[in-house]
Write a protein that holds these residues in place. Structure first.
Motif, mmCIF file in Angstrom:
data_model
loop_
_atom_site.group_PDB
_atom_site.id
_atom_site.type_symbol
_atom_site.label_atom_id
_atom_site.label_comp_id
_atom_site.label_asym_id
_atom_site.label_seq_id
_atom_site.Cartn_x
_atom_site.Cartn_y
_atom_site.Cartn_z
ATOM 1 N N GLY A 111 18.088 63.172 79.889
ATOM 2 C CA GLY A 111 18.525 63.071 81.274
ATOM 3 C C GLY A 111 18.386 61.673 81.863
ATOM 4 O O GLY A 111 18.529 61.492 83.072
ATOM 5 N N ASP A 112 18.130 60.661 81.017
ATOM 6 C CA ASP A 112 17.965 59.298 81.520
ATOM 7 C C ASP A 112 19.270 58.816 82.152
ATOM 8 O O ASP A 112 20.357 59.118 81.649
ATOM 9 N N PRO A 113 19.185 58.064 83.248
ATOM 10 C CA PRO A 113 20.410 57.586 83.900
ATOM 11 C C PRO A 113 21.189 56.544 83.085
ATOM 12 O O PRO A 113 22.362 56.309 83.363
ATOM 13 N N PHE A 114 20.577 55.937 82.077
ATOM 14 C CA PHE A 114 21.244 54.911 81.279
ATOM 15 C C PHE A 114 21.691 55.482 79.934
ATOM 16 O O PHE A 114 20.871 55.994 79.161
ATOM 17 N N SER A 115 22.977 55.354 79.649
ATOM 18 C CA SER A 115 23.517 55.921 78.407
ATOM 19 C C SER A 115 22.909 55.265 77.173
ATOM 20 O O SER A 115 22.728 55.940 76.152
ATOM 21 N N ASP A 116 22.575 53.973 77.239
ATOM 22 C CA ASP A 116 21.962 53.317 76.081
ATOM 23 C C ASP A 116 20.601 53.925 75.761
ATOM 24 O O ASP A 116 20.232 54.058 74.592
ATOM 25 N N VAL A 117 19.868 54.300 76.790
ATOM 26 C CA VAL A 117 18.568 54.949 76.583
ATOM 27 C C VAL A 117 18.793 56.316 75.938
ATOM 28 O O VAL A 117 18.135 56.661 74.946
ATOM 29 N N ARG A 118 19.714 57.087 76.484
ATOM 30 C CA ARG A 118 19.996 58.423 75.937
ATOM 31 C C ARG A 118 20.437 58.332 74.478
ATOM 32 O O ARG A 118 19.954 59.079 73.630
ATOM 33 N N ASP A 119 21.355 57.409 74.187
ATOM 34 C CA ASP A 119 21.880 57.270 72.828
ATOM 35 C C ASP A 119 20.801 56.835 71.843
ATOM 36 O O ASP A 119 20.714 57.356 70.726
ATOM 37 N N THR A 120 19.966 55.893 72.248
ATOM 38 C CA THR A 120 18.892 55.417 71.367
ATOM 39 C C THR A 120 17.880 56.528 71.109
ATOM 40 O O THR A 120 17.424 56.713 69.975
ATOM 41 N N ALA A 121 17.548 57.283 72.143
ATOM 42 C CA ALA A 121 16.607 58.392 71.979
ATOM 43 C C ALA A 121 17.187 59.445 71.046
ATOM 44 O O ALA A 121 16.478 59.995 70.187
ATOM 45 N N GLU A 122 18.466 59.720 71.184
ATOM 46 C CA GLU A 122 19.111 60.717 70.314
ATOM 47 C C GLU A 122 19.076 60.266 68.854
ATOM 48 O O GLU A 122 18.762 61.051 67.958
ATOM 49 N N ARG A 123 19.382 58.991 68.616
ATOM 50 C CA ARG A 123 19.320 58.467 67.239
ATOM 51 C C ARG A 123 17.895 58.518 66.688
ATOM 52 O O ARG A 123 17.682 58.828 65.517
ATOM 53 N N ALA A 124 16.919 58.228 67.542
ATOM 54 C CA ALA A 124 15.522 58.259 67.107
ATOM 55 C C ALA A 124 15.120 59.679 66.712
ATOM 56 O O ALA A 124 14.444 59.876 65.692
ATOM 57 N N VAL B 193 12.718 48.525 77.997
ATOM 58 C CA VAL B 193 11.445 48.969 77.425
ATOM 59 C C VAL B 193 11.606 50.382 76.859
ATOM 60 O O VAL B 193 11.136 50.671 75.755
ATOM 61 N N ARG B 194 12.285 51.257 77.598
ATOM 62 C CA ARG B 194 12.509 52.621 77.103
ATOM 63 C C ARG B 194 13.335 52.608 75.819
ATOM 64 O O ARG B 194 13.034 53.330 74.864
ATOM 65 N N ILE B 195 14.362 51.767 75.781
ATOM 66 C CA ILE B 195 15.208 51.661 74.584
ATOM 67 C C ILE B 195 14.385 51.173 73.396
ATOM 68 O O ILE B 195 14.441 51.748 72.305
ATOM 69 N N GLY B 196 13.619 50.119 73.595
ATOM 70 C CA GLY B 196 12.801 49.574 72.512
ATOM 71 C C GLY B 196 11.786 50.573 71.997
ATOM 72 O O GLY B 196 11.597 50.727 70.788
ATOM 73 N N ALA B 197 11.134 51.277 72.916
ATOM 74 C CA ALA B 197 10.140 52.274 72.512
ATOM 75 C C ALA B 197 10.790 53.391 71.715
ATOM 76 O O ALA B 197 10.260 53.821 70.679
ATOM 77 N N ALA B 198 11.943 53.862 72.167
ATOM 78 C CA ALA B 198 12.638 54.935 71.450
ATOM 79 C C ALA B 198 13.026 54.484 70.043
ATOM 80 O O ALA B 198 12.828 55.215 69.063
ATOM 81 N N GLU B 199 13.545 53.284 69.950
ATOM 82 C CA GLU B 199 13.962 52.765 68.645
ATOM 83 C C GLU B 199 12.792 52.674 67.672
ATOM 84 O O GLU B 199 12.878 53.111 66.528
ATOM 85 N N ILE B 200 11.684 52.109 68.130
ATOM 86 C CA ILE B 200 10.521 51.938 67.252
ATOM 87 C C ILE B 200 9.901 53.281 66.902
ATOM 88 O O ILE B 200 9.496 53.502 65.757
ATOM 89 N N LEU B 201 9.849 54.195 67.854
ATOM 90 C CA LEU B 201 9.299 55.524 67.554
ATOM 91 C C LEU B 201 10.122 56.217 66.467
ATOM 92 O O LEU B 201 9.564 56.887 65.593
ATOM 93 N N GLY B 202 11.423 56.056 66.504
ATOM 94 C CA GLY B 202 12.255 56.624 65.451
ATOM 95 C C GLY B 202 11.925 56.037 64.090
ATOM 96 O O GLY B 202 11.864 56.745 63.087
ATOM 97 N N LYS B 203 11.679 54.739 64.055
ATOM 98 C CA LYS B 203 11.361 54.059 62.795
ATOM 99 C C LYS B 203 9.971 54.396 62.280
ATOM 100 O O LYS B 203 9.751 54.451 61.077
ATOM 101 N N LEU B 204 9.023 54.603 63.205
ATOM 102 C CA LEU B 204 7.649 54.882 62.774
ATOM 103 C C LEU B 204 7.522 56.267 62.156
ATOM 104 O O LEU B 204 6.645 56.501 61.330
ATOM 105 N N GLY B 205 8.373 57.197 62.587
ATOM 106 C CA GLY B 205 8.435 58.500 61.927
ATOM 107 C C GLY B 205 7.373 59.503 62.309
ATOM 108 O O GLY B 205 7.119 60.439 61.563
ATOM 109 N N ASP B 206 6.753 59.361 63.455
ATOM 110 C CA ASP B 206 5.716 60.292 63.889
ATOM 111 C C ASP B 206 6.354 61.412 64.713
ATOM 112 O O ASP B 206 6.936 61.168 65.770
ATOM 113 N N ALA B 207 6.226 62.633 64.231
ATOM 114 C CA ALA B 207 6.882 63.783 64.867
ATOM 115 C C ALA B 207 6.393 64.046 66.287
ATOM 116 O O ALA B 207 7.086 64.719 67.052
#
Length: 161
Positions: A136-149, A111-125
């Motif tokens: 600081g998320d324990p999952f690297s996929d979450v951290r990486d997706t948030a960074e890309r977003a 859910v965190r990964i999906g939210a981060a991905e969509i927030l990046g696409k929606l473009g709201d600062a």
């Protein structure tokens, strides 16, 4: 457009598989009149039916589905919440930004990964700071997706200047 009366009735069938099939076909129908019925079916007792209704709402692409999808972000099942996030992304649900930001604190990493991905696409600062908090998320996929977003959001912000 197809007649959707039988498909709407199928959302109340006692068999889970038939309810899922009805939802799937309503999504494929392209008929915006199905939105309200699919939204009402989000109260179904079975998570697979709820997920199928959410996917159907995403396929229809109607902005009127946003309130149903935002409400589904609070579903007890992570698969249903993740499906709602994906559907909001598909319909470009800008009204859902605050709810999606809240999903960044969800207990389920999908859910965190999906939210981060969509927030990046929606473009709201408004999402930049909450996304940065996922460093600081324990999952690297979450951290990486948030960074890309955040990178996506910063590019959009800089392009607008």
């Amino acid at each position: 457009m197809r007649d959707i009366t039988a498909l709407i009735a199928g959302l109340r069938d006692p068999a889970i598989g038939k309810r899922q099939a009805a939802a799937r076909e309503l999504g494929r129908s392209g008929n915006p009149a199905a939105t309200e019925h699919l939204g009402a079916a989000l109260s179904d007792s079975h998570p697979k039916v709820r997920s199928e209704c959410i996917q159907a709402l995403g396929r229809l692409g109607e902005q009127d589905a946003s309130p149903f999808l935002i409400r589904a972000l609070g579903d007890p099942e992570p698969e249903v919440r993740a499906a709602a996030i994906a559907a909001l992304g598909r319909i470009r649900g800008h009204r859902a930004v605050n709810a999606l930001i809240s999903c960044l604190k969800d207990t389920d990493e999908r859910v965190r990964i999906g939210a981060a991905e969509i927030l990046g696409k929606l473009g709201d600062a408004r999402a930049i700071e909450p996304l940065n908090a996922l460093a600081g998320d324990p999952f690297s996929d979450v951290r990486d997706t948030a960074e890309r977003a955040v990178e996506q959001l910063m590019k959009k912000r800089n392009a607008a200047r």
